[in-house]
Design a protein around this motif. Structure first.
Motif, PDB file in Angstrom:
ATOM      1  N   CYS A 159       0.837  -1.201   0.000  1.00 42.31           N
ATOM      2  CA  CYS A 159       0.000   0.000   0.000  1.00 42.31           C
ATOM      3  C   CYS A 159       0.872   1.251   0.000  1.00 42.31           C
ATOM      4  CB  CYS A 159      -0.926   0.002   1.217  1.00 42.31           C
ATOM      5  SG  CYS A 159      -2.203  -1.275   1.212  1.00 42.31           S
ATOM      6  N   ILE A 160       1.912   1.256   0.833  1.00 42.85           N
ATOM      7  CA  ILE A 160       2.804   2.418   0.917  1.00 42.85           C
ATOM      8  C   ILE A 160       3.533   2.630  -0.409  1.00 42.85           C
ATOM      9  CG2 ILE A 160       4.891   3.298   2.032  1.00 42.85           C
ATOM     10  CD1 ILE A 160       3.890   1.951   4.629  1.00 42.85           C
ATOM     11  N   ASP A 161       4.020   1.554  -0.996  1.00 43.03           N
ATOM     12  CA  ASP A 161       4.713   1.663  -2.291  1.00 43.03           C
ATOM     13  C   ASP A 161       3.786   2.243  -3.362  1.00 43.03           C
ATOM     14  OD1 ASP A 161       7.229   0.774  -1.531  1.00 43.03           O
ATOM     15  OD2 ASP A 161       6.784  -1.335  -1.959  1.00 43.03           O
ATOM     16  N   LYS A 162       2.564   1.750  -3.380  1.00 43.83           N
ATOM     17  CA  LYS A 162       1.605   2.212  -4.389  1.00 43.83           C
ATOM     18  C   LYS A 162       1.241   3.674  -4.158  1.00 43.83           C
ATOM     19  CE  LYS A 162      -2.055   0.029  -7.043  1.00 43.83           C
ATOM     20  NZ  LYS A 162      -2.924  -1.167  -7.136  1.00 43.83           N
ATOM     21  N   LEU A 163       1.074   4.049  -2.891  1.00 44.31           N
ATOM     22  CA  LEU A 163       0.778   5.446  -2.580  1.00 44.31           C
ATOM     23  C   LEU A 163       1.948   6.338  -2.973  1.00 44.31           C
ATOM     24  CD1 LEU A 163      -1.186   7.462  -1.150  1.00 44.31           C
ATOM     25  CD2 LEU A 163       0.163   7.097   0.914  1.00 44.31           C
ATOM     26  N   LYS A 164       3.148   5.890  -2.698  1.00 45.74           N
ATOM     27  CA  LYS A 164       4.340   6.663  -3.051  1.00 45.74           C
ATOM     28  C   LYS A 164       4.411   6.915  -4.557  1.00 45.74           C
ATOM     29  CE  LYS A 164       9.375   6.646  -2.361  1.00 45.74           C
ATOM     30  NZ  LYS A 164      10.517   5.901  -1.765  1.00 45.74           N
ATOM     31  N   ASP A 165       4.115   5.886  -5.349  1.00 46.28           N
ATOM     32  CA  ASP A 165       4.123   6.036  -6.804  1.00 46.28           C
ATOM     33  C   ASP A 165       3.009   6.970  -7.270  1.00 46.28           C
ATOM     34  OD1 ASP A 165       6.268   4.314  -6.927  1.00 46.28           O
ATOM     35  OD2 ASP A 165       5.066   2.549  -7.472  1.00 46.28           O
ATOM     36  N   THR A 166       1.835   6.809  -6.697  1.00 44.57           N
ATOM     37  CA  THR A 166       0.694   7.639  -7.094  1.00 44.57           C
ATOM     38  C   THR A 166       0.940   9.109  -6.778  1.00 44.57           C
ATOM     39  OG1 THR A 166      -0.837   5.799  -6.729  1.00 44.57           O
ATOM     40  CG2 THR A 166      -1.782   8.012  -6.770  1.00 44.57           C
ATOM     41  N   LEU A 167       1.514   9.363  -5.619  1.00 45.13           N
ATOM     42  CA  LEU A 167       1.793  10.735  -5.199  1.00 45.13           C
ATOM     43  C   LEU A 167       3.014  11.327  -5.888  1.00 45.13           C
ATOM     44  CD1 LEU A 167       1.408  10.414  -1.307  1.00 45.13           C
ATOM     45  CD2 LEU A 167      -0.130  11.631  -2.845  1.00 45.13           C
ATOM     46  N   GLN A 168       3.852  10.454  -6.457  1.00 46.45           N
ATOM     47  CA  GLN A 168       5.194  10.876  -6.896  1.00 46.45           C
ATOM     48  C   GLN A 168       5.876  11.577  -5.718  1.00 46.45           C
ATOM     49  OE1 GLN A 168       4.220  13.165 -10.494  1.00 46.45           O
ATOM     50  NE2 GLN A 168       4.697  11.362 -11.727  1.00 46.45           N
ATOM     51  N   TRP A 169       5.895  10.857  -4.612  1.00 46.89           N
ATOM     52  CA  TRP A 169       6.322  11.384  -3.314  1.00 46.89           C
ATOM     53  C   TRP A 169       7.768  11.861  -3.340  1.00 46.89           C
ATOM     54  CZ3 TRP A 169       4.058  12.700   1.142  1.00 46.89           C
ATOM     55  CH2 TRP A 169       4.814  12.763   2.299  1.00 46.89           C
ATOM     56  N   ASP A 170       7.988  13.030  -2.804  1.00 49.97           N
ATOM     57  CA  ASP A 170       9.335  13.609  -2.740  1.00 49.97           C
ATOM     58  C   ASP A 170       9.576  14.129  -1.330  1.00 49.97           C
ATOM     59  OD1 ASP A 170      11.814  14.587  -3.340  1.00 49.97           O
ATOM     60  OD2 ASP A 170      11.097  16.361  -4.401  1.00 49.97           O
TER      61      ASP A 170
END
Length: 781
Positions: free
Chosen positions: A424-435
């Protein structure tokens, strides 16, 4: 259609047309030759009742009966029996029912109620958590140690009130040892928020009559018709077989319609007028101050970790504002305790979770059942820890994410019971393009930032929680699906129809769902709560459909003269695998089989399935050890918010959820559920609370002054799924009904805290609160 053509596909919900065309009927819509009831409620939060003067009201036009608590001194409660149906000699919250007027019209009832004069002697008010714990304030229930227990629920053994105090329950959790001295970094953070409302579109409504033979018939906007049946039977000494409860469509509930409140009032009102039908529809202000509310909380969380972010120690203290009576607030405190760490693996856990009596409206279930509240405390502390470690807050959560081989705070092993939070965290990180929570300047005074939160949730149900489903057939081979589950907007019954279609390979439109639940005709169902509808009713429906399938194949085997193993079901027919020309239609078997000469055998097929929670145990009083649930849903959430640093007004642009709730039966329904929860969580976080005077009087008892989020205020909601099949759910499905709410308050608070470089720990997060915290004007909070 082929296998898996019904599971994991988005079918139109069964009630959609009726609801959008206005043909769906709710409790208040039904018109009969009613009498009407109106309440007189307390104008004090805590007072002795000296006299209820009904003389003027009794002479008013149309008045048929006036009921007071001294005439009907009946005490109720789902677990601890502490709440009078009508206040007897004391009121303990503003809005508590003091009298009921029954009249021939609604106007006459309300007019007469306004003429009743109640004389009080005001008492010292407990208006906060601190006052509840203060020995200089009164004990609201001096007979707490003598109250009856476990009357309408299963024998709940893990509720531990402390007599001669205002502590209605204390749940302790002890796992591992004290380990803070071994930690490189320790942080502590405290949060608080007061009670708020469920604010469903439909207020509470009920009507009741009592027939000459003693049969009690109740129609109610409720989440638990079978609980109502038990209440009326046990508290009013009516045989259960003489109580029938019907629940039609329900216009929103969110936990607020789990308590039995106005049904008892309606029963007494009907009894007072010789069993005639009496209707009680609460106006919005009474619905908000008289009926159960969303719980308040003050909590402190201490976390200890290594310098690389590995959590090693947890200490939590929760003080829940349960209000004047215990209801389900005492179980909410337990639910928060059993998952007190959030979705993180921590080996050393110490938690005390208190449910306290105050002179506020009594609290009950609210979407998430203690988990949104607990999560807010834990996730704020996680962001504080990340800041102290100079670590990406998403990375900190990933490192400590709970996994299958880990154990819960109550020492339950999670193999096959929990989703994949790291995915879930990995998918959220990709969706957000987390920086790493980067702040972006968007204007002269405005910046854009994001906040994140993770959560988990298990259901909190009695250890004998049970449900059932019955399937019957019509002559054309179509199916009737009957269960006691209430469809309060979540669409579960439509998803159940998909399970039937999947097993029996019949079209979705030929599975007919009975949306009204009736306790005399539907199988028993605990109540529609705890996000266990799809999990448990889904299992029951799957078993019922499999039973029908087996019977159909047995009958076809007899008629077609081939073994069951040689047969296949498809598109409402049963075929011989090696010779499809030899087949028989479902409709020729479901009501019995008729030979060419007219002789008939076998009779109709009736399928039944049931599900009961297995292996659950109460929590130990001193350690909290036990097995409270069989399935945990996990998720990662985020918000994107733009804030004006001069005015402190902000705009939520986007909200995100990535959730692992096992196999998703109907994606469109699931997405709608999660989005609705996210909207509700952001509303609670950004503006919802009851404002009360020092005397405990609620000031904002209407939707002009009690603010809720409006449709369209958040630009976009994004929902994605990780599907780790659960070991026990139907097709691996888990619960999803409440979950969208849970992490939103924490995610919003984390985003705004980051934007303003302060720690925001009080809800709701209004611009004024942000200004007060940033500018240091705490004297105005």
């Amino acid at each position: 259609m082929n296998a898996d053509d019904y599971i994991g596909k988005s079918f139109l919900r069964k009630d959609a047309k009726d609801k959008v065309t206005g043909n769906a009927h709710y409790t208040a819509d039904f018109q009969q030759n009613f009498y009407y009831a109106s309440l007189v409620t307390s104008q004090y939060a805590h007072a002795d009742i000296l006299e209820v003067d009904t003389h003027e009201a009794q002479s008013m036009d149309g008045v048929l009966a006036i009921l007071t608590g001294r005439e009907y001194p009946i005490i109720t409660g789902p677990i601890i029996v502490d709440r009078p149906v009508i206040a007897i000699d004391k009121v303990r919250y503003y809005g508590e029912p003091v009298a009921i007027v029954v009249a021939d019209t609604d106007a006459h009832a309300k007019n007469a109620a306004s003429k009743i004069k109640v004389h009080y002697k005001p008492l010292k008010v407990i208006n906060s958590i601190e006052e509840s714990l203060n020995p200089n304030y009164p004990v609201l229930h001096p007979y707490l140690g003598e109250y009856k227990r476990s009357v309408t629920e299963a024998e709940i053994k893990d509720v531990f009130p402390i007599p001669n105090t205002n502590i209605a329950n204390l749940q302790k959790i002890r796992k591992g040892t004290e380990a803070f001295h071994t930690c490189d970094v320790v942080v502590e953070n405290s949060i608080s928020f007061t009670q708020s409302d469920h604010a469903p579109m439909e207020t509470h409504c009920c009507y009741c009559n009592i027939q000459a033979d003693g049969q009690v018939n109740i129609h109610s906007s409720s989440q638990g018709p079978f609980v109502i049946k038990e209440y009326i039977s046990k508290f009013f000494d009516v045989p259960e077989n003489k109580v029938n409860v019907t629940v039609p469509f329900v216009g929103g509930a969110y936990g607020g319609k789990t308590p039995v409140i106005i049904e008892c009032l309606c029963y007494l009102a009907s009894k007072a007028v010789n069993g005639r039908t009496v209707k009680l529809l609460l106006p919005r202000d009474e619905d908000m101050i008289t009926c159960a509310v969303h719980i308040g909380l003050t909590a402190t969380i201490r976390l200890g970790a290594t310098k690389d972010g590995q959590l090693k120690a947890y200490h939590g203290v929760f003080y829940f504002d349960g209000g004047a009576y215990s209801d389900k607030a005492i179980v909410i405190a337990r639910a928060a305790a059993q998952n007190c760490t959030g979705p993180y693996n921590i080996n050393n856990v110490y938690c005390d979770s208190y449910c306290l009596y105050t002179n506020h409206t009594f609290a009950t279930a609210y979407r998430g059942f203690g988990h949104a509240e607990m999560t807010y405390a834990v996730e704020r502390a996680m962001d504080v820890l990340a800041k102290k470690l100079h670590m990406d807050p998403l990375k900190l959560r990933y490192i400590n994410a709970i996994q299958q081989e880990d154990t819960t705070p109550t020492d339950t092993t999670l193999i096959g019971k929990v989703g994949n939070l790291r995915q879930c965290i990995d998918k959220l990180k990709d969706t957000l393009q987390w920086d790493n929570q980067k702040i972006i300047q968007t204007g002269k005074d405005t910046i854009l930032t994001r906040g994140i939160a993770c959560f988990w949730k298990s259901f909190s149900v009695p250890t004998d929680c049970v449900t059932g489903t019955v399937l019957t057939f019509m002559r054309d081979g179509s199916v009737n699906l009957i269960c006691g589950l209430i469809d309060i907007g979540q669409g579960t019954k439509s998803a159940l129809a998909q399970i039937v279609s999947e097993v029996l390979t019949i079209p979705y439109h030929k599975v007919h769902v009975d949306f009204a639940a009736n306790t005399s005709s539907a199988p028993h169902d605990w109540k529609t709560a705890a996000s266990r509808g799809m999990f448990m009713c889904g299992n029951a429906t799957l078993r019922a459909a499999q039973q029908v399938k087996d019977e159909l194949l047995s009958r076809a085997s007899f008629v077609l003269r081939h073994s069951k193993e040689q047969l296949v079901m498809k598109d409402e027919n049963i075929y011989v695998k090696t010779n499809p020309a030899i087949h028989i239609a479902f409709k020729d078997l479901v009501l019995g089989y008729s030979f060419p000469n007219g002789n008939s055998i076998m009779g109709e097929i009736i399928g039944s399935g049931t599900d009961i929670v297995n292996g659950l145990t109460p929590l130990n009083k001193n350690t909290g050890k036990g097995n409270p649930a069989s399935q945990w849903t996990v998720a990662a959430q985020a918000v994107e918010v733009e804030i004006n640093l001069r005015t402190y007004r902000y705009k939520i642009h986007q909200a995100y959820t990535v959730i692992d709730a096992g196999k998703i039966i109907n994606p469109a329904l699931a997405i709608g559920q999660v989005k609705g929860g996210m909207n509700m969580g952001l509303s609670f976080a950004s503006r919802e609370k009851f404002y009360r005077t020092n005397e405990g009087i609620t000031l904002n008892d209407n939707l002009r002054t009690y603010l809720i989020i409006r449709y369209g205020e958040v630009d976009k909601y994004t929902v994605e799924f990780v599907e780790t099949p659960g070991a026990d759910g139907p097709y691996g499905a888990g619960g999803i009904g409440e979950h969208g709410v849970i992490g939103m308050p924490a995610a919003l608070s984390n985003a705004l805290s980051h934007a303003l470089n302060i720690q925001l720990n009080t809800l709701p997060l209004t611009p004024e609160i942000l200004w007060q915290n940033k500018e240091g004007h705490h004297d105005r909070v």
